[in-house]
Design an enzyme around this catalytic site. Structure first.
Site, PDB file in Angstrom:
ATOM      1  N   HIS A   1       8.021  60.012 -21.963  1.00 35.93           N
ATOM      2  CA  HIS A   1       9.228  59.724 -22.769  1.00 35.93           C
ATOM      3  C   HIS A   1      10.520  60.022 -21.996  1.00 35.93           C
ATOM      4  O   HIS A   1      11.334  60.844 -22.414  1.00 35.93           O
ATOM      5  CB  HIS A   1       9.206  60.512 -24.092  1.00 35.93           C
ATOM      6  N   ILE A   2      10.652  59.340 -20.845  1.00 33.99           N
ATOM      7  CA  ILE A   2      11.794  59.604 -19.962  1.00 33.99           C
ATOM      8  C   ILE A   2      12.792  58.441 -19.917  1.00 33.99           C
ATOM      9  O   ILE A   2      13.624  58.374 -19.015  1.00 33.99           O
ATOM     10  CB  ILE A   2      11.317  59.916 -18.519  1.00 33.99           C
TER      11      ILE A   2
ATOM     12  N   ARG B   1      20.115  46.210 -28.010  1.00 34.33           N
ATOM     13  CA  ARG B   1      20.802  46.751 -26.826  1.00 34.33           C
ATOM     14  C   ARG B   1      19.883  46.826 -25.608  1.00 34.33           C
ATOM     15  O   ARG B   1      20.221  46.357 -24.520  1.00 34.33           O
ATOM     16  CB  ARG B   1      21.343  48.159 -27.134  1.00 34.33           C
TER      17      ARG B   1
ATOM     18  N   GLU C   1       3.066  62.891 -29.167  1.00 33.29           N
ATOM     19  CA  GLU C   1       3.781  63.377 -27.978  1.00 33.29           C
ATOM     20  C   GLU C   1       3.928  64.883 -28.058  1.00 33.29           C
ATOM     21  O   GLU C   1       4.260  65.399 -29.119  1.00 33.29           O
ATOM     22  CB  GLU C   1       5.171  62.725 -27.896  1.00 33.29           C
TER      23      GLU C   1
ATOM     24  N   ASP D   1       5.819  54.631 -22.084  1.00 35.65           N
ATOM     25  CA  ASP D   1       6.690  55.810 -22.002  1.00 35.65           C
ATOM     26  C   ASP D   1       6.650  56.608 -23.305  1.00 35.65           C
ATOM     27  O   ASP D   1       7.112  57.735 -23.359  1.00 35.65           O
ATOM     28  CB  ASP D   1       8.130  55.352 -21.723  1.00 35.65           C
TER      29      ASP D   1
HETATM   30  P1  NAD Z   1      18.745  48.088 -31.218  1.00 37.36           P
HETATM   31  O1  NAD Z   1      18.951  48.463 -32.645  1.00 37.36           O
HETATM   32  O2  NAD Z   1      19.954  47.764 -30.395  1.00 37.36           O
HETATM   33  O3  NAD Z   1      17.765  46.818 -31.126  1.00 37.36           O
HETATM   34  C1  NAD Z   1      16.586  46.728 -31.864  1.00 37.36           C
HETATM   35  C2  NAD Z   1      16.341  45.256 -32.185  1.00 37.36           C
HETATM   36  O4  NAD Z   1      15.115  45.167 -32.908  1.00 37.36           O
HETATM   37  C3  NAD Z   1      17.422  44.636 -33.072  1.00 37.36           C
HETATM   38  O5  NAD Z   1      17.926  43.456 -32.479  1.00 37.36           O
HETATM   39  C4  NAD Z   1      16.702  44.347 -34.389  1.00 37.36           C
HETATM   40  O6  NAD Z   1      17.156  43.161 -35.039  1.00 37.36           O
HETATM   41  C5  NAD Z   1      15.262  44.207 -33.926  1.00 37.36           C
HETATM   42  N1  NAD Z   1      14.294  44.441 -34.986  1.00 37.36           N
HETATM   43  C6  NAD Z   1      14.315  45.379 -35.958  1.00 37.36           C
HETATM   44  N2  NAD Z   1      13.231  45.264 -36.745  1.00 37.36           N
HETATM   45  C7  NAD Z   1      12.508  44.234 -36.261  1.00 37.36           C
HETATM   46  C8  NAD Z   1      11.273  43.623 -36.645  1.00 37.36           C
HETATM   47  N3  NAD Z   1      10.578  44.077 -37.701  1.00 37.36           N
HETATM   48  N4  NAD Z   1      10.826  42.596 -35.917  1.00 37.36           N
HETATM   49  C9  NAD Z   1      11.542  42.131 -34.859  1.00 37.36           C
HETATM   50  N5  NAD Z   1      12.708  42.647 -34.459  1.00 37.36           N
HETATM   51  C10 NAD Z   1      13.180  43.696 -35.143  1.00 37.36           C
HETATM   52  O7  NAD Z   1      17.895  49.251 -30.572  1.00 37.36           O
HETATM   53  P2  NAD Z   1      17.856  49.703 -29.033  1.00 37.36           P
HETATM   54  O8  NAD Z   1      18.975  50.646 -28.776  1.00 37.36           O
HETATM   55  O9  NAD Z   1      17.698  48.503 -28.196  1.00 37.36           O
HETATM   56  O10 NAD Z   1      16.508  50.584 -29.026  1.00 37.36           O
HETATM   57  C11 NAD Z   1      15.226  49.954 -29.091  1.00 37.36           C
HETATM   58  C12 NAD Z   1      14.116  50.976 -29.138  1.00 37.36           C
HETATM   59  O11 NAD Z   1      14.169  51.835 -27.998  1.00 37.36           O
HETATM   60  C13 NAD Z   1      14.124  51.916 -30.339  1.00 37.36           C
HETATM   61  O12 NAD Z   1      12.776  52.041 -30.795  1.00 37.36           O
HETATM   62  C14 NAD Z   1      14.532  53.247 -29.777  1.00 37.36           C
HETATM   63  O13 NAD Z   1      13.995  54.291 -30.545  1.00 37.36           O
HETATM   64  C15 NAD Z   1      13.916  53.171 -28.394  1.00 37.36           C
HETATM   65  N6  NAD Z   1      14.487  54.098 -27.400  1.00 37.36           N
HETATM   66  C16 NAD Z   1      13.629  54.707 -26.531  1.00 37.36           C
HETATM   67  C17 NAD Z   1      14.104  55.591 -25.559  1.00 37.36           C
HETATM   68  C18 NAD Z   1      13.160  56.248 -24.579  1.00 37.36           C
HETATM   69  O14 NAD Z   1      13.479  57.320 -24.094  1.00 37.36           O
HETATM   70  N7  NAD Z   1      12.040  55.649 -24.252  1.00 37.36           N
HETATM   71  C19 NAD Z   1      15.477  55.870 -25.484  1.00 37.36           C
HETATM   72  C20 NAD Z   1      16.346  55.208 -26.369  1.00 37.36           C
HETATM   73  C21 NAD Z   1      15.842  54.324 -27.328  1.00 37.36           C
END
Ligand code: NAD
Length: 304
Positions: free
Chosen positions: A278-279, A149, A259, A254
């Site tokens: 972490h924002i 996503r 943390e 971030d």
């Molecule tokens: P998502 O599940 O939509 O996408 C993750 C992608 O990573 C998937 O396409 C999956 O196939 C791939 N993946 C999984 N394991 C893998 C591996 N070993 N090697 C390569 N690819 C791999 O997730 P998302 O919603 O896009 O979120 C991504 C990240 O962002 C997560 O770590 C989530 O915790 C983090 N996040 C951070 C914040 C923030 O405040 N900074 C907020 C929301 C989400």
């Protein structure tokens, strides 16, 4: 039917609940004793990363049908126990995707144009024009690790900037890759050939310290590393070494292995590192979307 909203929730989300005829009880972050008391007669609970919905809380709520987390992580909910009792657990995994993607791009621009560094110098009364030489993103190669996503949203923005895009993911969405003119490659190829690398994989056993010393050494000495996913995906000690020894040119972070990031952490010493607390999801839009999405899910479960 009553729904306990135990964390701040967007007013439009509250309206969704009320308009469906649900009675809303709002109390921000009650302690565990108070929570136990509040859940006695509720059919639904809505939380954020707090408070904790433990086995004890679930057992104190005989009418409970749904636990909702406005946001992504479900670490504060005993999901397995809830499910074993037939209680549904819902969240809003896509609500913050655009916001996190925009922060990742903001960090890219910030590191590329030394915005934070120049700002710090200005406040010290230093006109650091010479030291603030940067580079453009247009025409550069962006490596996106994790094309889900958030990665996809970063890709859409990168395309409009005019970046070439390389993708690495265990699951390959070729249709979306085509849409943004990107190609899937092996991780090693991405690391060797990208000018900016941005990480968007979840934290799993397979992604813990995915970026370690060996991987950092593959990157160009001019490369910038961005992480808005989860801290432990990068080996922090290796990153500090890479920055000290000039294996890469900078980083925008971030998320951290620890943390809040401890004061005086080595990462705070680098001029070419931009840090945010972490924002990623901290925008008005993401918070509203998350609240409305879970409120709608709660209504659907309770009202059918
Ligand atoms: P998502 O599940 O939509 O996408 C993750 C992608 O990573 C998937 O396409 C999956 O196939 C791939 N993946 C999984 N394991 C893998 C591996 N070993 N090697 C390569 N690819 C791999 O997730 P998302 O919603 O896009 O979120 C991504 C990240 O962002 C997560 O770590 C989530 O915790 C983090 N996040 C951070 C914040 C923030 O405040 N900074 C907020 C929301 C989400």
């Amino acid at each position: 039917m009553k729904v306990l909203v135990a964390a701040p929730l967007h007013e439009k989300a509250i309206d969704v609940l009320k308009n469906a005829g649900l009675e809303v009880v709002y109390e921000e972050y009650p302690n565990q004793d108070r929570l136990k008391d509040l859940v006695k007669d509720v059919s639904g609970i809505i939380v954020r990363s707090k408070p904790k919905v433990t086995k004890e809380i679930i057992d104190a709520a005989p009418n409970l049908k749904v636990i909702a987390r406005a946001g992504v992580g479900l670490d504060n909910v005993d999901v397995e126990y809830a499910k074993s009792k037939g209680i549904e657990v819902v969240n809003s995994p896509g609500a913050s995707s655009r916001s996190v993607a925009e922060l990742a791009v903001a960090l890219m621009f910030n590191v590329a144009r030394k915005v934070a560094f120049a700002d710090r110098k200005m406040r010290e009364g230093i006109w650091a024009k010479k030291q603030s030489m940067g580079f453009e993103l247009e025409g550069k190669t962006l490596g996106i690790i994790g094309f889900g996503r958030i990665g996809y949203n970063v890709g859409k923005i990168a395309k409009t900037i005019g970046m070439n895009i390389l993708l690495y993911d265990v699951y390959k969405n070729y249709e979306r890759a085509k849409e943004i003119g990107a190609e899937f490659v092996e991780l090693e190829y991405l690391l060797k050939n990208s000018d900016v690398i941005t990480i968007h994989v979840p934290l799993l056993e397979s992604t813990y310290h995915l970026i370690n010393e060996e991987k950092l050494k593959l990157m160009k000495p001019t490369a910038v590393l961005i992480n808005t996913s989860r801290g432990p995906i990068i080996d922090t000690n290796a990153l500090v070494k890479a920055l000290e020894e000039g294996w890469i040119a900078g980083a925008g972070l971030d998320v951290f292995e620890e943390e809040p990031l401890p004061k005086d952490h080595p990462l705070t010493r680098f001029d070419n590192v931009v840090l945010t607390p972490h924002i990623g999801a901290s925008t008005v839009e993401a918070q509203a979307r998350a609240g409305i999405e879970v409120a709608e899910k709660v209504v659907k479960i309770l009202k059918g």
